[in-house]
Design an enzyme around this catalytic site. Structure first.
Site, PDB file in Angstrom:
ATOM      1  N   ARG A   1      55.921  18.847  -1.174  1.00 47.37           N
ATOM      2  CA  ARG A   1      55.208  20.043  -1.655  1.00 47.37           C
ATOM      3  C   ARG A   1      55.529  20.333  -3.123  1.00 47.37           C
ATOM      4  NH1 ARG A   1      53.670  18.629   2.288  1.00 47.37           N
ATOM      5  NH2 ARG A   1      53.232  19.701   4.241  1.00 47.37           N
TER       6      ARG A   1
ATOM      7  N   SER B   1      51.634  27.801   5.810  1.00 45.83           N
ATOM      8  CA  SER B   1      53.096  27.929   5.792  1.00 45.83           C
ATOM      9  C   SER B   1      53.529  28.744   4.587  1.00 45.83           C
ATOM     10  CB  SER B   1      53.751  26.549   5.689  1.00 45.83           C
ATOM     11  OG  SER B   1      53.287  25.735   6.731  1.00 45.83           O
TER      12      SER B   1
ATOM     13  N   GLU C   1      56.444  28.357  -0.295  1.00 49.72           N
ATOM     14  CA  GLU C   1      55.500  27.272  -0.596  1.00 49.72           C
ATOM     15  C   GLU C   1      54.285  27.882  -1.298  1.00 49.72           C
ATOM     16  OE1 GLU C   1      54.557  24.527   2.677  1.00 49.72           O
ATOM     17  OE2 GLU C   1      52.465  24.602   2.037  1.00 49.72           O
TER      18      GLU C   1
HETATM   19  C1  LIG Z   1      45.394  27.930   7.416  1.00 46.16           C
HETATM   20  C2  LIG Z   1      46.031  27.124   6.286  1.00 46.16           C
HETATM   21  C3  LIG Z   1      46.593  25.900   6.567  1.00 46.16           C
HETATM   22  C4  LIG Z   1      47.193  25.136   5.543  1.00 46.16           C
HETATM   23  N1  LIG Z   1      47.728  23.922   5.864  1.00 46.16           N
HETATM   24  C5  LIG Z   1      48.288  23.170   4.896  1.00 46.16           C
HETATM   25  C6  LIG Z   1      48.844  21.882   5.205  1.00 46.16           C
HETATM   26  O1  LIG Z   1      48.785  21.420   6.341  1.00 46.16           O
HETATM   27  N2  LIG Z   1      49.411  21.176   4.198  1.00 46.16           N
HETATM   28  C7  LIG Z   1      49.456  21.635   2.918  1.00 46.16           C
HETATM   29  O2  LIG Z   1      49.999  20.928   2.061  1.00 46.16           O
HETATM   30  N3  LIG Z   1      48.940  22.857   2.602  1.00 46.16           N
HETATM   31  C8  LIG Z   1      48.355  23.609   3.540  1.00 46.16           C
HETATM   32  N4  LIG Z   1      47.835  24.852   3.225  1.00 46.16           N
HETATM   33  C9  LIG Z   1      47.933  25.345   1.845  1.00 46.16           C
HETATM   34  C10 LIG Z   1      46.662  25.113   0.985  1.00 46.16           C
HETATM   35  O3  LIG Z   1      45.541  24.877   1.784  1.00 46.16           O
HETATM   36  C11 LIG Z   1      46.839  23.935   0.027  1.00 46.16           C
HETATM   37  O4  LIG Z   1      47.961  24.118  -0.791  1.00 46.16           O
HETATM   38  C12 LIG Z   1      45.609  23.737  -0.869  1.00 46.16           C
HETATM   39  O5  LIG Z   1      45.745  22.540  -1.603  1.00 46.16           O
HETATM   40  C13 LIG Z   1      45.376  24.906  -1.823  1.00 46.16           C
HETATM   41  O6  LIG Z   1      44.121  24.703  -2.435  1.00 46.16           O
HETATM   42  P1  LIG Z   1      43.354  25.887  -3.152  1.00 46.16           P
HETATM   43  O7  LIG Z   1      42.189  25.300  -3.851  1.00 46.16           O
HETATM   44  O8  LIG Z   1      43.046  26.960  -2.175  1.00 46.16           O
HETATM   45  O9  LIG Z   1      44.446  26.367  -4.197  1.00 46.16           O
HETATM   46  P2  LIG Z   1      44.650  27.839  -4.790  1.00 46.16           P
HETATM   47  O10 LIG Z   1      45.310  28.680  -3.738  1.00 46.16           O
HETATM   48  O11 LIG Z   1      43.410  28.348  -5.390  1.00 46.16           O
HETATM   49  O12 LIG Z   1      45.714  27.534  -5.935  1.00 46.16           O
HETATM   50  C14 LIG Z   1      47.008  27.118  -5.636  1.00 46.16           C
HETATM   51  C15 LIG Z   1      47.762  26.866  -6.952  1.00 46.16           C
HETATM   52  O13 LIG Z   1      47.200  25.758  -7.627  1.00 46.16           O
HETATM   53  C16 LIG Z   1      46.705  26.141  -8.908  1.00 46.16           C
HETATM   54  N5  LIG Z   1      45.444  25.403  -9.095  1.00 46.16           N
HETATM   55  C17 LIG Z   1      44.406  25.388  -8.228  1.00 46.16           C
HETATM   56  N6  LIG Z   1      43.441  24.562  -8.691  1.00 46.16           N
HETATM   57  C18 LIG Z   1      43.882  24.068  -9.858  1.00 46.16           C
HETATM   58  C19 LIG Z   1      43.321  23.179 -10.832  1.00 46.16           C
HETATM   59  N7  LIG Z   1      42.107  22.619 -10.680  1.00 46.16           N
HETATM   60  N8  LIG Z   1      44.053  22.894 -11.932  1.00 46.16           N
HETATM   61  C20 LIG Z   1      45.264  23.439 -12.124  1.00 46.16           C
HETATM   62  N9  LIG Z   1      45.844  24.295 -11.248  1.00 46.16           N
HETATM   63  C21 LIG Z   1      45.157  24.599 -10.122  1.00 46.16           C
HETATM   64  C22 LIG Z   1      46.528  27.641  -8.853  1.00 46.16           C
HETATM   65  O14 LIG Z   1      46.636  28.228 -10.139  1.00 46.16           O
HETATM   66  C23 LIG Z   1      47.666  28.038  -7.927  1.00 46.16           C
HETATM   67  O15 LIG Z   1      48.880  28.112  -8.638  1.00 46.16           O
HETATM   68  C24 LIG Z   1      47.221  25.629   4.222  1.00 46.16           C
HETATM   69  C25 LIG Z   1      46.651  26.896   3.947  1.00 46.16           C
HETATM   70  C26 LIG Z   1      46.061  27.635   4.967  1.00 46.16           C
HETATM   71  C27 LIG Z   1      45.407  28.947   4.649  1.00 46.16           C
END
Ligand SMILES: Cc1cc2nc3c(=O)[nH]c(=O)nc-3n(C[C@H](O)[C@H](O)[C@H](O)COP(=O)(O)OP(=O)(O)OC[C@H]3O[C@@H](n4cnc5c(N)ncnc54)[C@H](O)[C@@H]3O)c2cc1C
Length: 340
Positions: free
Chosen positions: A165, A240, A336
């Site tokens: 992570r 998580s 996380e």
């Molecule tokens: C129900 C649920 C289950 C999940 N299960 C998992 C799992 O099994 N494994 C796992 O690893 N994660 C899991 N996650 C966490 C999440 O889905 C991941 O971390 C996902 O990659 C986040 O993507 P996002 O586009 O929503 O990021 P955001 O929440 O929009 O951003 C997260 C971070 O990344 C930065 N960011 C986003 N996009 C960019 C970009 N293009 N360039 C630079 N910085 C950027 C943002 O500024 C922020 O700091 C889960 C979340 C939920 C709600």
């Protein structure tokens, strides 16, 4: 021409379903628009937050700055032969839809990462992982633009400094780059499928699958996730909340004296990982509700907002949980989720 929304409602854009506003919000659909944004006075005069699907962040307050909503789309094949395909995805593509595109084409390597919410561009941020697979295993490069200079840069897998992570984007160069694309190398045949998780094998068995396909593994992962994890469309959450901590042999012995059956799995650098959810459960938090927020009844690692909860209250709850785990086990939990 870029359009800046003022006092933008962030409720639809965060899976914790927190009511919060941003001073400005702009949608970016191409690298060209991103470069235009970097030259604008709104960008220069405000702090910024790059936003994907908002599924890995907790808004503790209104955001007094510019939210840059990533909507860069497009999936392109860069090269292929009989055995492999190299495919690039625009960072604003929905991650699960991208996985399904690959699964449907029988391109193997990311099927275990089905149904993880969010965008492709955020996947390298924390080296997303699930069911024994992490994105770093198939990732070739990350394409990004440096926000201070507008310069494009390609990060190789090694340069991304992936860990559990973790990546360079969360540390040394945090908030300095906008990830515009992610390139993966996937298999077209002789797939190396990871069905090491018992739950996957159980679902395959109950579906009478003897020789698993990419599609069958993806379907199994989707079924498991739907049965185990709260759907953010129904109950606000960000998956998580804490990372699973890695501990040394001395700490493990200490825990084992009181809890001989403590679940463990191998961590990095010879350490042992203990599920954070198990530690939180032993501290009595599982299923606890405080007004409109709480700890999920089935997954102690998932903090939830039943509706109307404040980001700051969720953060305070997380800190109380962290303190109780520290007091009971002498283990420091690290979030996380990105705290904004
Ligand atoms: C129900 C649920 C289950 C999940 N299960 C998992 C799992 O099994 N494994 C796992 O690893 N994660 C899991 N996650 C966490 C999440 O889905 C991941 O971390 C996902 O990659 C986040 O993507 P996002 O586009 O929503 O990021 P955001 O929440 O929009 O951003 C997260 C971070 O990344 C930065 N960011 C986003 N996009 C960019 C970009 N293009 N360039 C630079 N910085 C950027 C943002 O500024 C922020 O700091 C889960 C979340 C939920 C709600």
């Amino acid at each position: 021409m870029l359009s800046f929304e003022e006092n933008a409602d962030l409720f639809p854009y965060n899976t914790f379903r927190i009511n919060a506003y941003a001073r400005y919000l702009v949608r970016i659909k191409s690298i060209h628009e991103l470069i235009e944004l970097l030259q604008s006075s709104v960008f220069k005069q405000n702090k910024h937050l790059v936003l994907g699907g908002g599924s890995n962040l907790l808004l503790t307050d209104n955001f007094d700055g510019l939210v840059i909503k990533n909507e860069i789309k497009g999936i392109t094949t860069l090269a292929e032969n009989d055995a492999h395909i190299i495919v690039t995805s625009g960072s604003g593509e929905n991650w699960h839809q991208f996985v399904q595109h690959c699964v449907t084409n029988n391109w193997g390597g990311i099927e275990n990462l089905s149904l993880i919410p969010g965008t492709v561009g955020a996947a390298p941020m924390q080296n997303i992982g699930a069911y024994g697979v992490e994105i770093k295993e198939t990732l070739q490069t990350v394409e990004a633009v440096e926000l201070s200079s507008g310069r494009s840069r390609i990060f190789t897998r090694d340069e991304c400094k992936f860990g559990y992570r973790e990546s360079i984007f969360k540390h040394e160069i945090k908030d300095k780059y906008f990830i515009t694309g992610v390139t993966l190398r996937l298999t077209k045949r002789n797939h190396i499928m990871n069905i090491s998780y018992g739950a996957i094998r159980d679902v395959l068995k109950s579906n009478d699958v003897e020789t698993p396909t990419i599609q069958a593994v993806s379907d199994a992962v989707i079924a498991i996730r739907r049965s185990k994890l709260p759907d953010p469309a129904v109950i606000g959450n960000a998956g998580s909340f804490f990372k699973n901590p890695s501990i040394d042999a001395e700490k493990l012995d200490f825990i084992k004296k009181q809890y001989p059956t403590v679940p463990t799995f191998p961590g990095e650098h010879g350490l042992t990982k203990v599920p954070a959810g198990w530690l939180i459960e032993q501290c009595g938090w599982k299923g606890k509700t405080f007004d409109s927020i709480g700890v999920h009844k089935d997954q102690a690692l998932v903090l939830v907002n039943y509706g109307g909860g404040k980001g700051n209250d969720i953060w305070n709850l997380a800190m109380q949980i962290r303190e109780s785990v520290m007091n009971k086990f002498n283990i420091n939990l690290h979030p996380e989720v990105n705290i904004i």
